[in-house]
Each structure stands twice: as structure tokens, then as C-alpha cells.
Design a protein around this motif. Structure first.
Motif, PDB file in Angstrom:
ATOM      1  N   THR A   1      -7.346  -1.564  -3.557  1.00 15.50           N
ATOM      2  CA  THR A   1      -6.935  -0.320  -3.649  1.00 15.50           C
ATOM      3  C   THR A   1      -6.552   0.380  -5.231  1.00 15.50           C
ATOM      4  O   THR A   1      -5.868  -0.347  -5.776  1.00 15.50           O
TER       5      THR A   1
ATOM      6  N   ASP B   1      -3.781  -4.912  -4.646  1.00  9.72           N
ATOM      7  CA  ASP B   1      -4.673  -6.126  -4.312  1.00  9.72           C
ATOM      8  C   ASP B   1      -4.017  -6.954  -3.183  1.00  9.72           C
ATOM      9  O   ASP B   1      -3.208  -7.781  -3.431  1.00  9.72           O
TER      10      ASP B   1
ATOM     11  N   GLY C   1     -12.262  -5.158  -3.724  1.00 11.36           N
ATOM     12  CA  GLY C   1     -11.265  -5.576  -2.587  1.00 11.36           C
ATOM     13  C   GLY C   1      -9.915  -5.096  -2.787  1.00 11.36           C
ATOM     14  O   GLY C   1      -9.340  -4.887  -1.759  1.00 11.36           O
TER      15      GLY C   1
ATOM     16  N   ILE D   1       0.973  -1.199   0.048  1.00 11.14           N
ATOM     17  CA  ILE D   1      -0.156  -0.095   0.068  1.00 11.14           C
ATOM     18  C   ILE D   1       0.709   1.425  -0.127  1.00 11.14           C
ATOM     19  O   ILE D   1       0.445   2.240  -0.534  1.00 11.14           O
TER      20      ILE D   1
ATOM     21  N   GLU E   1      -8.451   4.782  -4.024  1.00  7.77           N
ATOM     22  CA  GLU E   1      -9.413   4.164  -2.904  1.00  7.77           C
ATOM     23  C   GLU E   1      -9.770   2.854  -2.922  1.00  7.77           C
ATOM     24  O   GLU E   1      -9.565   2.229  -4.178  1.00  7.77           O
ATOM     25  N   LYS E   2     -10.189   2.265  -1.770  1.00  5.51           N
ATOM     26  CA  LYS E   2     -10.611   0.880  -1.739  1.00  5.51           C
ATOM     27  C   LYS E   2     -11.790   0.631  -2.586  1.00  5.51           C
ATOM     28  O   LYS E   2     -12.602   1.463  -2.307  1.00  5.51           O
TER      29      LYS E   2
END
Length: 141
Positions: free
Chosen positions: A120, A137, A118, A92, A113-114
Motif C-alpha cells: 500500500t 508492505d 503488493g 495498515i 492505494e494497493k
């Protein structure tokens, strides 16, 4: 298995674009060759001689490559929405760094965003007209 390496064409600003991508992704150019270094370089205008014939930058295990289109040689370029470069970062933190780096001067179509699947995800068109999709992911490791 063969690798797929995106090859980008620009109208005289390949060097600027690739220096930008290098600032986002890090690394060094594997190749940076100007048209003046080609067998026909002597017959080109001073401007065309300095343009980029071929550049390659490693991005993870992939190679991003590019060139300047020479209008003086009858070449044309039309930017459009027919191509996006999808990148799958490994964390991330890397996702945020890549997206935020590419977002400098960009048109962000989908903020990072997410998503419902599932991962980002974010999508943008960078300041050079190149479309990027960044998808992290954490379950795909």
C-alpha cells in the motif's frame, strides 16, 4: 550499522512544520533550540533570534531534524524534487493515519492505494514543500 536521519531546511517556518509533523507522528521534541541560544545570538535581529537553530523529533527509530535557513547570514534555500522522505509504517492503520495526517493541505501525487508490487503506497508533497512516500508492505515483516 549507521542510521540515516533526514535533515530539513525551511525559510522561517521550521517550528510550524515540526509542530505539524509532531501532530502526525506523535512523540516529543528531543531538542528545540533557537538561534538566540547560540554563542552569536546576541548579534542577531530579533526575528532571527526566535528562529529554530536545531529541532529533532523521533519518528519510530529514526530522527527527523530541521533548521531555519537565515537569509540574513547569506544562506539560501531552493525547494525542489531532489529529496523525498520514505516512511515504512508497521500496520495498515498506521499507514492510513500517517498518510492522511500528512495530506492536510498537501498536493497528493499518488493516492494511498494497493500497488502492483503488493504494498500500500502513496506519495505527496506536504504543505511545507516536503515530499513524502508512505509504503506499507505487509509481507516485509
Amino acid at each position: 550499522m549507521a542510521k540515516i536521519n533526514p535533515y530539513l531546511n525551511f525559510l522561517g517556518n521550521t517550528e510550524e512544520a515540526f509542530n505539524f509533523y509532531k501532530s502526525v507522528f506523535g512523540g516529543e521534541f528531543l531538542v528545540l533550540q533557537r538561534f538566540k541560544d547560540t554563542p552569536h545570538g546576541d548579534s542577531m535581529s530579533a526575528e532571527d533570534k526566535e528562529r529554530i537553530m536545531h529541532v529533532a523529533l523521533m519518528v519510530g527509530d529514526n530522527m527527523l531534524m530541521g533548521t531555519d535557513v537565515l537569509e540574513s547570514a547569506g544562506q539560501t534555500l531552493t525547494f525542489g524534487n531532489h529529496l523525498s522522505i520514505a516512511i515504512a509504517p508497521e500496520s495498515i492503520e498506521e499507514t492510513n493515519a500517517i498518510f492522511n495526517g500528512l495530506a492536510a493541505g498537501a498536493q497528493v501525487e499518488v493516492p494511498l492505494e494497493k500497488m502492483f508490487w503488493g504494498a500500500t503506497f502513496g506519495m505527496l508533497t506536504d504543505k511545507f514543500g516536503v515530499k513524502w512516500m508512505v509504503n506499507y508492505d505487509e509481507n516485509q515483516k
